[in-house]
Design a protein around this motif. Sequence first.
Motif, PDB file in Angstrom:
ATOM      1  N   GLU A  88       0.831  -1.209   0.000  1.00 11.92           N
ATOM      2  CA  GLU A  88       0.000   0.000   0.000  1.00 11.92           C
ATOM      3  C   GLU A  88       0.861   1.253   0.000  1.00 11.92           C
ATOM      4  O   GLU A  88       0.495   2.273  -0.580  1.00 11.92           O
ATOM      5  CB  GLU A  88      -0.978  -0.019   1.180  1.00 11.92           C
ATOM      6  CG  GLU A  88      -2.195  -0.887   0.842  1.00 11.92           C
ATOM      7  CD  GLU A  88      -3.101  -1.176   2.022  1.00 11.92           C
ATOM      8  OE1 GLU A  88      -2.903  -0.586   3.111  1.00 11.92           O
ATOM      9  OE2 GLU A  88      -4.010  -2.012   1.855  1.00 11.92           O
ATOM     10  N   ARG A  91       1.789   1.680  -3.533  1.00 11.59           N
ATOM     11  CA  ARG A  91       0.647   2.119  -4.342  1.00 11.59           C
ATOM     12  C   ARG A  91       0.358   3.602  -4.168  1.00 11.59           C
ATOM     13  O   ARG A  91      -0.184   4.243  -5.069  1.00 11.59           O
ATOM     14  CB  ARG A  91      -0.597   1.310  -3.985  1.00 11.59           C
ATOM     15  CG  ARG A  91      -0.577  -0.075  -4.595  1.00 11.59           C
ATOM     16  CD  ARG A  91      -1.738  -0.893  -4.118  1.00 11.59           C
ATOM     17  NE  ARG A  91      -1.706  -2.228  -4.696  1.00 11.59           N
ATOM     18  CZ  ARG A  91      -2.391  -3.250  -4.230  1.00 11.59           C
ATOM     19  NH1 ARG A  91      -3.152  -3.104  -3.154  1.00 11.59           N
ATOM     20  NH2 ARG A  91      -2.316  -4.419  -4.809  1.00 11.59           N
ATOM     21  N   ARG A  92       0.696   4.137  -3.001  1.00 11.36           N
ATOM     22  CA  ARG A  92       0.462   5.564  -2.794  1.00 11.36           C
ATOM     23  C   ARG A  92       1.357   6.415  -3.692  1.00 11.36           C
ATOM     24  O   ARG A  92       1.050   7.565  -3.959  1.00 11.36           O
ATOM     25  CB  ARG A  92       0.687   5.930  -1.316  1.00 11.36           C
ATOM     26  CG  ARG A  92      -0.499   5.552  -0.449  1.00 11.36           C
ATOM     27  CD  ARG A  92      -0.451   6.258   0.886  1.00 11.36           C
ATOM     28  NE  ARG A  92       0.471   5.611   1.813  1.00 11.36           N
ATOM     29  CZ  ARG A  92       0.120   4.576   2.592  1.00 11.36           C
ATOM     30  NH1 ARG A  92      -1.091   4.083   2.526  1.00 11.36           N
ATOM     31  NH2 ARG A  92       0.990   4.052   3.417  1.00 11.36           N
ATOM     32  N   MET A  96      -2.486   4.854 -11.453  1.00 14.75           N
ATOM     33  CA  MET A  96      -2.725   3.955 -12.574  1.00 14.75           C
ATOM     34  C   MET A  96      -3.993   4.344 -13.320  1.00 14.75           C
ATOM     35  O   MET A  96      -4.989   4.721 -12.724  1.00 14.75           O
ATOM     36  CB  MET A  96      -2.844   2.513 -12.086  1.00 14.75           C
ATOM     37  CG  MET A  96      -2.973   1.532 -13.229  1.00 14.75           C
ATOM     38  SD  MET A  96      -2.379  -0.082 -12.761  1.00 14.75           S
ATOM     39  CE  MET A  96      -2.249  -0.881 -14.333  1.00 14.75           C
ATOM     40  N   LEU A 115     -12.338  10.433  -2.992  1.00 12.54           N
ATOM     41  CA  LEU A 115     -12.455   9.243  -2.145  1.00 12.54           C
ATOM     42  C   LEU A 115     -11.127   8.834  -1.503  1.00 12.54           C
ATOM     43  O   LEU A 115     -11.010   8.752  -0.277  1.00 12.54           O
ATOM     44  CB  LEU A 115     -13.030   8.088  -2.965  1.00 12.54           C
ATOM     45  CG  LEU A 115     -13.428   6.851  -2.173  1.00 12.54           C
ATOM     46  CD1 LEU A 115     -14.723   7.107  -1.418  1.00 12.54           C
ATOM     47  CD2 LEU A 115     -13.607   5.651  -3.084  1.00 12.54           C
ATOM     48  N   ALA A 116     -10.112   8.604  -2.348  1.00 10.29           N
ATOM     49  CA  ALA A 116      -8.845   8.109  -1.804  1.00 10.29           C
ATOM     50  C   ALA A 116      -8.106   9.200  -1.042  1.00 10.29           C
ATOM     51  O   ALA A 116      -7.398   8.915  -0.072  1.00 10.29           O
ATOM     52  CB  ALA A 116      -7.978   7.554  -2.922  1.00 10.29           C
ATOM     53  N   TRP A 119      -9.759   8.976   2.381  1.00 12.89           N
ATOM     54  CA  TRP A 119      -9.614   7.732   3.152  1.00 12.89           C
ATOM     55  C   TRP A 119      -8.186   7.230   3.217  1.00 12.89           C
ATOM     56  O   TRP A 119      -7.830   6.528   4.159  1.00 12.89           O
ATOM     57  CB  TRP A 119     -10.524   6.652   2.589  1.00 12.89           C
ATOM     58  CG  TRP A 119     -11.960   6.966   2.822  1.00 12.89           C
ATOM     59  CD1 TRP A 119     -12.775   7.684   2.003  1.00 12.89           C
ATOM     60  CD2 TRP A 119     -12.738   6.645   3.984  1.00 12.89           C
ATOM     61  NE1 TRP A 119     -14.019   7.810   2.575  1.00 12.89           N
ATOM     62  CE2 TRP A 119     -14.029   7.188   3.776  1.00 12.89           C
ATOM     63  CE3 TRP A 119     -12.473   5.949   5.162  1.00 12.89           C
ATOM     64  CZ2 TRP A 119     -15.046   7.047   4.720  1.00 12.89           C
ATOM     65  CZ3 TRP A 119     -13.487   5.808   6.088  1.00 12.89           C
ATOM     66  CH2 TRP A 119     -14.748   6.354   5.868  1.00 12.89           C
ATOM     67  N   VAL A 120      -7.365   7.559   2.214  1.00  9.92           N
ATOM     68  CA  VAL A 120      -5.977   7.087   2.252  1.00  9.92           C
ATOM     69  C   VAL A 120      -5.064   8.174   2.811  1.00  9.92           C
ATOM     70  O   VAL A 120      -4.267   7.926   3.706  1.00  9.92           O
ATOM     71  CB  VAL A 120      -5.509   6.648   0.848  1.00  9.92           C
ATOM     72  CG1 VAL A 120      -4.052   6.206   0.881  1.00  9.92           C
ATOM     73  CG2 VAL A 120      -6.381   5.518   0.328  1.00  9.92           C
ATOM     74  N   LYS A 122      -6.143  10.866   4.336  1.00  9.84           N
ATOM     75  CA  LYS A 122      -6.801  11.440   5.514  1.00  9.84           C
ATOM     76  C   LYS A 122      -6.909  12.962   5.427  1.00  9.84           C
ATOM     77  O   LYS A 122      -6.778  13.670   6.429  1.00  9.84           O
ATOM     78  CB  LYS A 122      -6.049  11.069   6.817  1.00  9.84           C
ATOM     79  CG  LYS A 122      -5.657   9.614   6.925  1.00  9.84           C
ATOM     80  CD  LYS A 122      -6.842   8.731   7.232  1.00  9.84           C
ATOM     81  CE  LYS A 122      -6.433   7.272   7.279  1.00  9.84           C
ATOM     82  NZ  LYS A 122      -7.551   6.366   7.028  1.00  9.84           N
ATOM     83  N   ARG A 164      -8.244  11.537 -11.263  1.00  5.79           N
ATOM     84  CA  ARG A 164      -8.387  10.800 -10.010  1.00  5.79           C
ATOM     85  C   ARG A 164      -7.036  10.247  -9.565  1.00  5.79           C
ATOM     86  O   ARG A 164      -6.698  10.306  -8.376  1.00  5.79           O
ATOM     87  CB  ARG A 164      -9.380   9.658 -10.202  1.00  5.79           C
ATOM     88  CG  ARG A 164      -9.558   8.793  -8.968  1.00  5.79           C
ATOM     89  CD  ARG A 164     -10.598   7.728  -9.166  1.00  5.79           C
ATOM     90  NE  ARG A 164     -10.133   6.666 -10.055  1.00  5.79           N
ATOM     91  CZ  ARG A 164     -10.850   5.575 -10.338  1.00  5.79           C
ATOM     92  NH1 ARG A 164     -12.051   5.418  -9.823  1.00  5.79           N
ATOM     93  NH2 ARG A 164     -10.373   4.652 -11.151  1.00  5.79           N
ATOM     94  N   ALA A 165      -6.263   9.729 -10.524  1.00  3.72           N
ATOM     95  CA  ALA A 165      -4.943   9.202 -10.168  1.00  3.72           C
ATOM     96  C   ALA A 165      -4.001  10.334  -9.757  1.00  3.72           C
ATOM     97  O   ALA A 165      -3.247  10.213  -8.787  1.00  3.72           O
ATOM     98  CB  ALA A 165      -4.368   8.413 -11.334  1.00  3.72           C
ATOM     99  N   MET A 168      -3.729  11.952  -6.101  1.00  3.17           N
ATOM    100  CA  MET A 168      -2.940  11.323  -5.047  1.00  3.17           C
ATOM    101  C   MET A 168      -1.483  11.769  -5.121  1.00  3.17           C
ATOM    102  O   MET A 168      -0.650  11.284  -4.372  1.00  3.17           O
ATOM    103  CB  MET A 168      -3.020   9.793  -5.168  1.00  3.17           C
ATOM    104  CG  MET A 168      -4.434   9.234  -5.125  1.00  3.17           C
ATOM    105  SD  MET A 168      -5.265   9.623  -3.584  1.00  3.17           S
ATOM    106  CE  MET A 168      -4.452   8.489  -2.462  1.00  3.17           C
TER     107      MET A 168
END
Lengths: 257, 369
Positions: A88, A91-92, A96, A115-116, A119-120, A122, A164-165, A168
Motif C-alpha cells: 500500500e 501504491r500511494r 494507474m 475518495l482516496a 480515506w488514504v 486522511k 483521479r490518479a 494522489m
Amino acid sequence: MSEAQAAAAPGDDKPMIQIERLNKWYGSFHVLRDIDLTVTRGERIVICGPSGSGKSTMIRCINHLEEHQQGSITVNGIPMNHDIKRIEQIRRNVGMVFQHFNLFPHLTVLENCCLAQIWVQKKPRAEAEQSAMEYLERVQIANQAKKYPGQLSGGQQQRVAIARALCMRPEVMLFDEPTSALDPEMIKEVLDVMIELAHEGMTMLCVTHEMGFAKTVADRVIFMDQGQIIEEAPPETFFNNPRSERTQLFLSQILGH
Amino acid sequence: MRESTFRTQMIEAREAPDQRRGLSGWLRANLFNGPLNSVVSVAVIGLLAWILWPFLKWAVVDANFLGSTREDCTGSGACWVFISARFESIIYGFYPAAERWRVDIVFALMAALVAWLAIPRLPRKRLVGLFTLVGFPIIAWFLLLGGHFGLPEVPTRAWGGLMLTLTVATVGIVGSLPLGVILALGRRSKMPFVKSVCVIFIEFWRGVPLITVLFMASVMLPLFVPGNVEFDKLLRALIGIMFFWSAYMAEVVRGGLQAIGKGQNEAGQALGLGYWQRMGLIILPQALKLVIPGIVNTFIALFKDTSLVLIIGLFDLLAIIRAGLTDSNWLGFSTEGYVFAALVFWIFCFSMSRYSQYIERRLNTSYRR
C-alpha cells in the motif's frame, strides 16, 4: 520499514523503478520471462507489443495488481514484498489509468477524485475537493464535476480517471492501454492530457499502440513479445532502425497501412 | 422519377388522438380501445365480480363490526367482533395489562425511527441509523423485559402476539443482513481458513429446515449446556433465526458481489485503499444496490416464517389468534381469525415490497446512463 522510508527520500538519483529478473507464471504458462527494466526519475516509457505479450501484466506487477513469483521490483527505493502495508505504501506513489477507466459509477466525478484523498491520505473533505477541482480543471472537465461517470463520454471518463490518479500526487503514472477502449475522435483529447503530463516531467510507463504518442513524448520505446523484452531503444532508432526481425514485422503490421 | 416512389397527393389528415380525460377517457384508453379488448375487459371484470363479490359480501356487507360478545354476531357474514374483543391479546400476547404502556412506547419509538430512516428528506440519517442499531435495541430490551429501574420484570414467555412477531422479525432482519454480508465477503476471501469457515456455516444453516433449527434451539441445546446455565427460550430462537437467514442473505449478497467487475476492486487497490475501505466504499454500495430485490425477498420470507416459533411454544400473532379460537366463547370463528392474520402479515410484507421498489427507483436515477 524505516530503511524503506529512508531510501524513499526524494531528490536522490536512484532509479524510480527497478525491475530485476522478473518472472511470472499463470499456472504453467510463463507470462513474464527474466524482465529487467530500470526507469529513471522523469523518464517516459512506451511499451508495445502484440496482445498476450505480457506488457499489461508487467506494469500491473509494479503496483502489485499482479503477483510475481521470481525477481525483484523496487519502486522509489521501496522494495516490493508480500507485506500488504509495504504494497500500500508503494501504491500511494504509483498512479494507474486503466483501459476501461474503472471509475466508481455510484459516485460523482468529484467524489471519485476525493475518495482516496479522504480515506488514504486522511485529508479533510474541503481540502480534498479543492485539490480534486484543480486536477479536474487541468484535464478540462471541471464543469462536469457534479455528474456521474455514466453521464460522460468515454474520453471524458478517461480524463476523469487520469485526474483521479493525479489527485494522489503520485511519483509514477502507469497507463494500461488508456485509449484502446475509446472511439477514434476521443483518443486525441486523452492523448493531449497525457502529452501535457509528460511535458511536466511526470515519470510515465505507458502500454499503448499510439505510435504517434510514442514518437512525440517517449524517451524509450520497449517492444515485448512472448513475455520477454525484445527491443528497447529511443523512438527514432526504434521506428527507423529496429534491430530484431520480430520488431520489424510488428512495426510493418501496425504502421504498414 | 418513378411514380410509385413518390406520392403525388397529400394523405388525408388522421383523426386527432382522443384527448378526453377523466374516467371516460381513461376507460376508453385502457379498457375499451378496440373490440377484442372490450370483450376481454368485460369478461375479466365479470370474473372478478363473480369471485370477489361473495367474499366482499361475507367480509363487509353482511358482517358485524360492533359489539363485544358473541351475542353481537347477528349477521350472516363475518363477525369481526371476535377480533376486536381479542384485540389486546392479539397485540400484546400475555403481557400484563398494567405494563402494556411499555410495549406502546417501544412500538411508537420504532415506528418513528423507521419513518425517519425511510423518508429521504429528513436529515441526520447516520446519527438516527446508529441510534436505531445501537440505542434502540438497548432501550427496547430494558423496557420490554424490565427488572431494572423499578420496572417489574416481564419474562419473555409472557410476550406474544404482534409484539412478539415484530420482535422476532426485527431482530432477524437487523441481525441477518450484516452477518450475511460478512459471510458473503468471507466466502470470497482468499484466506483458506476464513473461506472454509464461511462455506461450512452457510451450507450447514442453509441445508437444515428452519423448524429443525428451532427445535434444536429449544429442545436439544439445553441438553448440551450445563444445567445451571439458563438461556432464554426466545433468545435461543432469535439466534437460530438470525443464523438461518444470514446464510440465505450471504448467498444473495454474494450474487451481488459477483456482479461487480474486478476493475472496480483494482481501481481501489491502485489508489491505495485497504480491503475494508474498498469493500465498504466501492464494492458493497454497488453490490447491495443490485440485490435489493433479493434482500427484501429474504426479509419477507423471514417475516412470514416468524410464525414458525409457534412450534416451540412461543405465541406469535398467528399462534395467539389460534389460541383465541379455542376459547369456548368464540368457537367457530376460525375463518375470521385466519383472514385477519393473513391481512396483518400481508400489510407488513406488502409495505416492505413497495418501499424496496421505491428505494430501487430512487437509487437508480442517481447514475442512470
